[in-house]
Design an enzyme around this catalytic site. Structure first.
Site, PDB file in Angstrom:
ATOM      1  CG  ASP A  72      10.498  50.786  17.724  1.00 44.58           C
ATOM      2  OD1 ASP A  72      11.239  51.704  17.385  1.00 44.58           O
ATOM      3  OD2 ASP A  72      10.187  49.842  16.968  1.00 44.58           O
TER       4      ASP A  72
ATOM      5  CG  HIS B 126      10.876  50.185  13.190  1.00 46.07           C
ATOM      6  ND1 HIS B 126      11.326  50.452  14.469  1.00 46.07           N
ATOM      7  CD2 HIS B 126      11.965  50.244  12.398  1.00 46.07           C
ATOM      8  CE1 HIS B 126      12.631  50.667  14.434  1.00 46.07           C
ATOM      9  NE2 HIS B 126      13.040  50.554  13.192  1.00 46.07           N
TER      10      HIS B 126
ATOM     11  N   GLY C 273      23.685  41.231  11.451  1.00 45.65           N
ATOM     12  CA  GLY C 273      23.974  39.803  11.314  1.00 45.65           C
ATOM     13  C   GLY C 273      25.121  39.388  12.230  1.00 45.65           C
TER      14      GLY C 273
ATOM     15  CG  ASN D  61      13.868  47.453   0.891  1.00 47.23           C
ATOM     16  OD1 ASN D  61      14.725  46.643   1.230  1.00 47.23           O
ATOM     17  ND2 ASN D  61      14.018  48.751   1.077  1.00 47.23           N
TER      18      ASN D  61
HETATM   19  P1  NAD Z   1      24.241  46.414   6.939  1.00 50.58           P
HETATM   20  O1  NAD Z   1      24.263  47.261   5.703  1.00 50.58           O
HETATM   21  O2  NAD Z   1      25.424  46.347   7.819  1.00 50.58           O
HETATM   22  O3  NAD Z   1      23.899  44.908   6.520  1.00 50.58           O
HETATM   23  C1  NAD Z   1      22.890  44.587   5.607  1.00 50.58           C
HETATM   24  C2  NAD Z   1      23.369  43.351   4.884  1.00 50.58           C
HETATM   25  O4  NAD Z   1      22.295  42.908   4.052  1.00 50.58           O
HETATM   26  C3  NAD Z   1      24.559  43.601   3.954  1.00 50.58           C
HETATM   27  O5  NAD Z   1      25.608  42.715   4.286  1.00 50.58           O
HETATM   28  C4  NAD Z   1      24.003  43.355   2.558  1.00 50.58           C
HETATM   29  O6  NAD Z   1      24.969  42.770   1.679  1.00 50.58           O
HETATM   30  C5  NAD Z   1      22.863  42.395   2.869  1.00 50.58           C
HETATM   31  N1  NAD Z   1      21.827  42.318   1.853  1.00 50.58           N
HETATM   32  C6  NAD Z   1      21.339  43.305   1.069  1.00 50.58           C
HETATM   33  N2  NAD Z   1      20.427  42.810   0.219  1.00 50.58           N
HETATM   34  C7  NAD Z   1      20.318  41.491   0.498  1.00 50.58           C
HETATM   35  C8  NAD Z   1      19.537  40.442  -0.068  1.00 50.58           C
HETATM   36  N3  NAD Z   1      18.730  40.646  -1.092  1.00 50.58           N
HETATM   37  N4  NAD Z   1      19.682  39.206   0.460  1.00 50.58           N
HETATM   38  C9  NAD Z   1      20.541  38.968   1.460  1.00 50.58           C
HETATM   39  N5  NAD Z   1      21.307  39.922   2.022  1.00 50.58           N
HETATM   40  C10 NAD Z   1      21.203  41.174   1.541  1.00 50.58           C
HETATM   41  O7  NAD Z   1      22.937  46.868   7.735  1.00 50.58           O
HETATM   42  P2  NAD Z   1      22.529  46.515   9.245  1.00 50.58           P
HETATM   43  O8  NAD Z   1      23.071  47.560  10.154  1.00 50.58           O
HETATM   44  O9  NAD Z   1      22.830  45.089   9.513  1.00 50.58           O
HETATM   45  O10 NAD Z   1      20.949  46.766   9.165  1.00 50.58           O
HETATM   46  C11 NAD Z   1      20.140  45.890   8.412  1.00 50.58           C
HETATM   47  C12 NAD Z   1      18.725  46.455   8.276  1.00 50.58           C
HETATM   48  O11 NAD Z   1      18.100  46.513   9.546  1.00 50.58           O
HETATM   49  C13 NAD Z   1      18.650  47.878   7.725  1.00 50.58           C
HETATM   50  O12 NAD Z   1      17.556  47.932   6.826  1.00 50.58           O
HETATM   51  C14 NAD Z   1      18.350  48.723   8.950  1.00 50.58           C
HETATM   52  O13 NAD Z   1      17.701  49.928   8.607  1.00 50.58           O
HETATM   53  C15 NAD Z   1      17.443  47.787   9.690  1.00 50.58           C
HETATM   54  N6  NAD Z   1      17.247  48.055  11.123  1.00 50.58           N
HETATM   55  C16 NAD Z   1      16.008  47.780  11.617  1.00 50.58           C
HETATM   56  C17 NAD Z   1      15.750  47.962  12.969  1.00 50.58           C
HETATM   57  C18 NAD Z   1      14.393  47.643  13.540  1.00 50.58           C
HETATM   58  O14 NAD Z   1      14.193  47.861  14.749  1.00 50.58           O
HETATM   59  N7  NAD Z   1      13.429  47.138  12.786  1.00 50.58           N
HETATM   60  C19 NAD Z   1      16.763  48.443  13.791  1.00 50.58           C
HETATM   61  C20 NAD Z   1      18.017  48.692  13.262  1.00 50.58           C
HETATM   62  C21 NAD Z   1      18.252  48.495  11.905  1.00 50.58           C
HETATM   63  C1  LMR Z   2      16.456  51.964  14.323  1.00 49.82           C
HETATM   64  O1  LMR Z   2      15.326  52.109  14.804  1.00 49.82           O
HETATM   65  O2  LMR Z   2      17.468  52.061  15.012  1.00 49.82           O
HETATM   66  C2  LMR Z   2      16.589  51.643  12.867  1.00 49.82           C
HETATM   67  O3  LMR Z   2      15.363  51.341  12.301  1.00 49.82           O
HETATM   68  C3  LMR Z   2      17.364  52.651  12.136  1.00 49.82           C
HETATM   69  C4  LMR Z   2      16.573  53.856  11.701  1.00 49.82           C
HETATM   70  O4  LMR Z   2      16.697  54.225  10.529  1.00 49.82           O
HETATM   71  O5  LMR Z   2      15.837  54.419  12.488  1.00 49.82           O
END
Ligand code: NAD
Ligand code: LMR
Length: 338
Positions: free
Chosen positions: A159, A187, A17, A105
């Site tokens: 990716d 993913h 965020g 989730n």
């Molecule tokens: P983070 O823990 O720093 O932030 C997640 C935020 O979500 C926290 O501030 C938490 O309070 C908030 N949150 C939790 N439940 C919530 C809800 N019900 N409503 C609103 N907010 C809520 O994590 P991050 O590093 O910002 O990563 C976020 C997500 O993205 C993780 O699930 C991570 O695995 C995923 N991610 C996905 C990819 C992708 O390519 N798809 C890549 C990197 C990370």
């Molecule tokens: C990523 O691809 O960087 C995220 O989805 C984190 C992970 O768990 O692989």
């Protein structure tokens, strides 16, 4: 100036965020002539961090930023929203099984889907970033009664960009010279990064360029199988190991590029995104699966490029990733969520 756009970012107080908000407010996502109104959704534990980010956004005095609202109510956050970036998710904790993770989730993405159905704007589109992104998108789409399922997508652009980054290093060309790479599937580590249709700006296929660079076709195939595919598929884990926490800036960048291309249109061939399957390539309908996609930027969103050929090895890799997505869907179904 165009009319302003309301964008809801969930998990806005978290790492991704923080990397997203300032770039969106600066115009990196929708362009320098489209004002934005930001809605930051958090849970109570994360709300102070989101409020702090809102203060900093004010201190940037971005000309395009019309308003910032922080809320813990999904209904408030999605009321009138045109774009949703669903980042907040429940991470896997110690001893947590996959079913526990999916259940946690489902408790997030189900209510958010319902809030979207209740109040989002008619043209609303969402990208799910929070993991497991594909299945979380499936849960949100299923809960959003009356909202067409194709409004929900999941992020595999990271990716895709990772795959391009690996080719850049080996081929010694610019990233903008490489086109038509594909991420197929989930993913996750089962994804299939595919260069069979990829080419350089001068028309040379990536396969031929790799053979030229690595000393022949066999060496190129060995590099693809032994280095490229596992490196891209497991890059998330590599980042966690090296950084000590998961990817942030690259994930935020990919989410911005995903929304930008969906809203404004793709250029120079296709990109990759996870879309609700309509049965393309034999993927079961309803599964949220990564495909090669294009967008015309006319509000219709991404559409899958169809009828590309696979060799047997590629098809087996894609099928394995689809099987994982089916297993995730079945696990969620067993919880009574879908
Ligand atoms: P983070 O823990 O720093 O932030 C997640 C935020 O979500 C926290 O501030 C938490 O309070 C908030 N949150 C939790 N439940 C919530 C809800 N019900 N409503 C609103 N907010 C809520 O994590 P991050 O590093 O910002 O990563 C976020 C997500 O993205 C993780 O699930 C991570 O695995 C995923 N991610 C996905 C990819 C992708 O390519 N798809 C890549 C990197 C990370
Ligand atoms: C990523 O691809 O960087 C995220 O989805 C984190 C992970 O768990 O692989």
């Amino acid at each position: 100036m165009q009319r302003s756009t309301t964008i809801t970012i969930t998990g806005a107080g978290g790492q991704i965020g923080y990397a997203l908000l300032f770039r969106i407010a600066a115009g990196d996502m929708l362009g320098a002539d489209r004002p934005v109104r930001l809605r930051l959704l958090e849970i109570p534990q994360g709300v102070r961090a989101a409020e702090g980010a809102a203060l900093e956004l004010q201190d940037c005095a971005f000309p395009l930023l019309e308003s910032v609202d922080v809320t813990v109510s999904a209904d408030e956050a999605f009321d009138g929203a045109e774009i949703g970036m669903l980042v907040g998710a429940r991470p896997r904790g110690p001893g947590m099984e996959r079913a526990d993770l999916l259940a946690a989730n489902a408790g997030i993405f189900g209510p958010q889907g319902a809030a979207i159905a209740a109040g989002a704007a008619s043209g609303f589109r969402a990208v799910v970033v929070g993991n497991p992104a594909n299945t979380n998108a499936l849960i949100a789409a299923s809960a959003a009664d009356g909202v067409p399922a194709d409004r929900f997508t999941a992020l595999t652009r990271l990716d895709h960009n990772r795959a391009v980054g690996q080719l850049v290093e080996v081929l010694g060309v610019g990233a903008d010279e490489i086109a038509d790479v594909i991420i197929w599937g989930n993913h996750s580590a089962t994804q299939f990064p595919d260069v069979a249709h990829a080419h350089l700006a001068d028309g040379t296929t990536v396969s031929a360029a790799l053979a030229d660079r690595l000393g022949g076709t066999e060496a190129a195939i060995a590099w693809l199988d032994d280095v490229f595919i596992p490196r891209v598929a497991k890059r998330g884990a590599e980042i966690i190991e090296v950084r000590g926490s998961s990817s942030v800036a690259s994930a935020a960048n990919a989410a911005i590029e995903h929304v930008r291309d969906e809203q404004l249109g793709t250029h120079r061939g296709w990109t990759s995104a996870a879309l609700v399957s309509r049965g393309e390539y034999g993927v079961p309908e309803g599964i949220v699966c990564s495909f090669p996609v294009v967008s015309r930027g006319d509000g219709a969103g991404y559409r899958v490029i169809e009828d590309l050929a696979f060799d047997a090895r590629g098809r087996a890799l894609f099928d394995a990733s689809v099987a994982e997505l089916v297993a995730e869907r079945d696990a969620v179904r067993a919880l009574g969520v879908l």
